[in-house]
Design a protein around this motif. Structure first.
Motif, PDB file in Angstrom:
ATOM      1  N   ASP A  28       0.804  -1.256  -0.038  1.00 17.85           N
ATOM      2  CA  ASP A  28      -0.008  -0.050   0.091  1.00 17.85           C
ATOM      3  C   ASP A  28       0.856   1.246   0.081  1.00 17.85           C
ATOM      4  N   LYS A  75      -4.753   2.565   7.844  1.00 15.35           N
ATOM      5  CA  LYS A  75      -5.517   2.363   6.522  1.00 15.35           C
ATOM      6  C   LYS A  75      -5.336   0.929   5.926  1.00 15.35           C
ATOM      7  N   SER A  76      -4.092   0.465   5.944  1.00 15.18           N
ATOM      8  CA  SER A  76      -3.861  -0.869   5.306  1.00 15.18           C
ATOM      9  C   SER A  76      -4.631  -1.999   6.283  1.00 15.18           C
ATOM     10  N   LYS A  78      -7.989  -2.310   5.567  1.00 12.47           N
ATOM     11  CA  LYS A  78      -8.375  -2.781   4.450  1.00 12.47           C
ATOM     12  C   LYS A  78      -8.272  -4.289   4.676  1.00 12.47           C
TER      13      LYS A  78
END
Length: 461
Positions: free
Chosen positions: A54, A221-222, A225
């Motif tokens: 990412d 954020k990763s 996900k």
């Protein structure tokens, strides 16, 4: 905020993210011997790969002891640390953490023969329980298991070995780790832990240097996900497949590449440290004999300080302390620390050898007009080395064995490799036996070589 932005920007500019981990904790992270190649695998490694993907950077894994992971973050040796790390309030005082990416729960491993004796956690009260030093499991047992003796060890394989030979009655580990060991060892079984815990402190999270807000935000954020895609279950399945690869053939011959690599590193470190140690020792010994008081005092203080502090502390200081100012690899830090340590002992050996030379030798050289430097170089030192050769030989042999201390900072020497084999194969004793034999072979050969040259030096011309 500027420092935080720099932390993420620095990673992107370098094109890589350095992740510290301790690959002896399946299924989180472990070494796998696949198609003749050794690599670090596990659920945590897949998480780290997703983060690197990412961020559009290369993933670099740096291996070290578990209790050194947070130190590596604080000193800038790694950008983040991953390894089933629980974000406890104590740890948050030193580093920052990401959101929790996995909540595995707590368990105890016991010998299957003791399953009737210890059916639950309550039955373990007052018994001898082991846990990894510095881990949440160690602190939980200390806090919640009254009148229980808690034994801490650095490595999970050491704890499992102690359990199997009945030096411990239980080992506290995370539930996935307990399942990994129990499924690969018919002699072990699981007892659920019944701690009442804050879920914000017991799950697995990623550690960063303090105030790395931008990096933390990107990693979160990763993680979001990963959670939304339910990828953790897939990571665990992949880890299980890799673990089966390791346990398909647990013979030591199948892991010979590990031991060969360890021997190469051990020999290389020992040779380089021996040469540097002798050079440092000669310099310090000559400083002790100089008439310049400053150099004499400096050499004396150095020798006393080094001999008065543990080698393990010196290795960690060079790697994490000096290494936080000057970026040096674990291998170089290990060589420097061992060389500096050996130099102090060699200096005393050489000083004793010089003192053993009759004063008449110096007087005779002076009467021939030889300056002090040439007298020391051509007359005193050659005779001194002849006298101290056995003592120097003992120092060299000790150095081969003492070099094993570099494994604590992730140098892949013989001890480090043996710990990986133990973690991968779930065999506690045989890798230790192999290492004992290999160390004996190395020191035996070295002893014979030293004895040969000693006889040559003592034989008449």
């Amino acid at each position: 905020m500027q420092a935080a932005e720099n932390s993420l920007e620095k990673i992107k500019q370098s094109g890589k993210i350095v992740v510290a981990t301790s690959p002896d904790y399946p299924p989180y992270e472990f070494q796998v011997n696949k198609h003749g190649e050794n690599k670090i695998a596990g659920m945590d490694i897949d998480v780290a790969k997703q983060i690197a993907k990412d961020l559009h950077v290369k993933l670099v894994i740096k291996s070290m002891k578990f209790d050194s992971l947070l130190v590596a973050i604080e000193t800038g040796k790694a950008d983040m640390a991953i390894g089933g790390i629980n974000p406890t309030s104590e740890r948050r005082q030193s580093v920052d953490f990401s959101n929790i990416y996995y909540l595995g729960g707590q368990s105890f491993l016991i010998n299957k023969s003791d399953s009737m004796k210890f059916p639950n956690q309550k039955a373990l009260q007052g018994k001898l329980v082991g846990a990894q030093t510095g881990s949440l499991q160690y602190n939980l047992a200390k806090t919640h298991m009254a009148n229980t003796t808690i034994k801490g060890m650095d490595k999970t394989p050491d704890l499992i070995l102690a359990l199997k030979i009945h030096k411990l009655e239980a080992v506290g580990v995370e539930k996935p780790v307990a399942k990994a060991y129990a499924s690969n060892d018919n002699g072990l079984t699981i007892v659920p832990a019944t701690y009442k815990l804050d879920k914000n402190q017991v799950g697995a999270a990623i550690a960063f240097k303090k105030n790395s807000y931008m990096l933390e935000d990107a990693v979160n954020k990763s993680i979001k996900k990963i959670k939304e895609g339910n990828k953790i279950d897939g990571y665990l399945k992949d880890a299980g497949k890799d673990m089966k690869v390791n346990t398909t053939n647990t013979s030591m011959w199948n892991y010979s590449d590990y031991f060969v690599k360890g021997v190469k590193y051990t020999i290389f470190i020992s040779i380089v440290a021996s040469v540097l140690g002798v050079l440092i020792g000669i310099t310090l010994a000559l400083m002790r004999f100089t008439k310049v008081k400053f150099f004499h005092a400096l050499a004396l203080c150095y020798v006393e300080f080094v001999r008065g502090t543990p080698l393990m502390v010196q290795v960690m200081f060079v790697y994490f302390g000096i290494g936080s100012i000057i970026d040096i690899s674990a291998l170089l830090a290990g060589i420097i620390a061992i060389s500096l340590n050996s130099g102090a002992y060699v200096a005393e050996i050489i000083r004793g050898g010089i003192d053993s030379i009759d004063a008449g030798q110096t007087e005779a050289a002076a009467s021939l007009g030889l300056p002090h430097y040439d007298t020391m170089r051509f007359v005193i030192l050659p005779q001194a080395f002849k006298n101290i050769w056995p003592a120097l030989g003992n120092e060299f042999i000790s150095l081969v064995k003492e070099s094993s201390i570099v494994s604590i900072i992730g140098v892949t020497d013989l001890i480090y490799q043996a710990n990986l084999v133990r973690a991968n194969t779930y065999r506690g004793i045989m890798p230790i036996f192999v290492v004992m034999v290999l160390y004996f072979v190395m020191t035996f050969i070295l002893t014979r070589i030293l004895n040969y040259y000693e006889m040559k030096m003592r034989s008449p011309e």
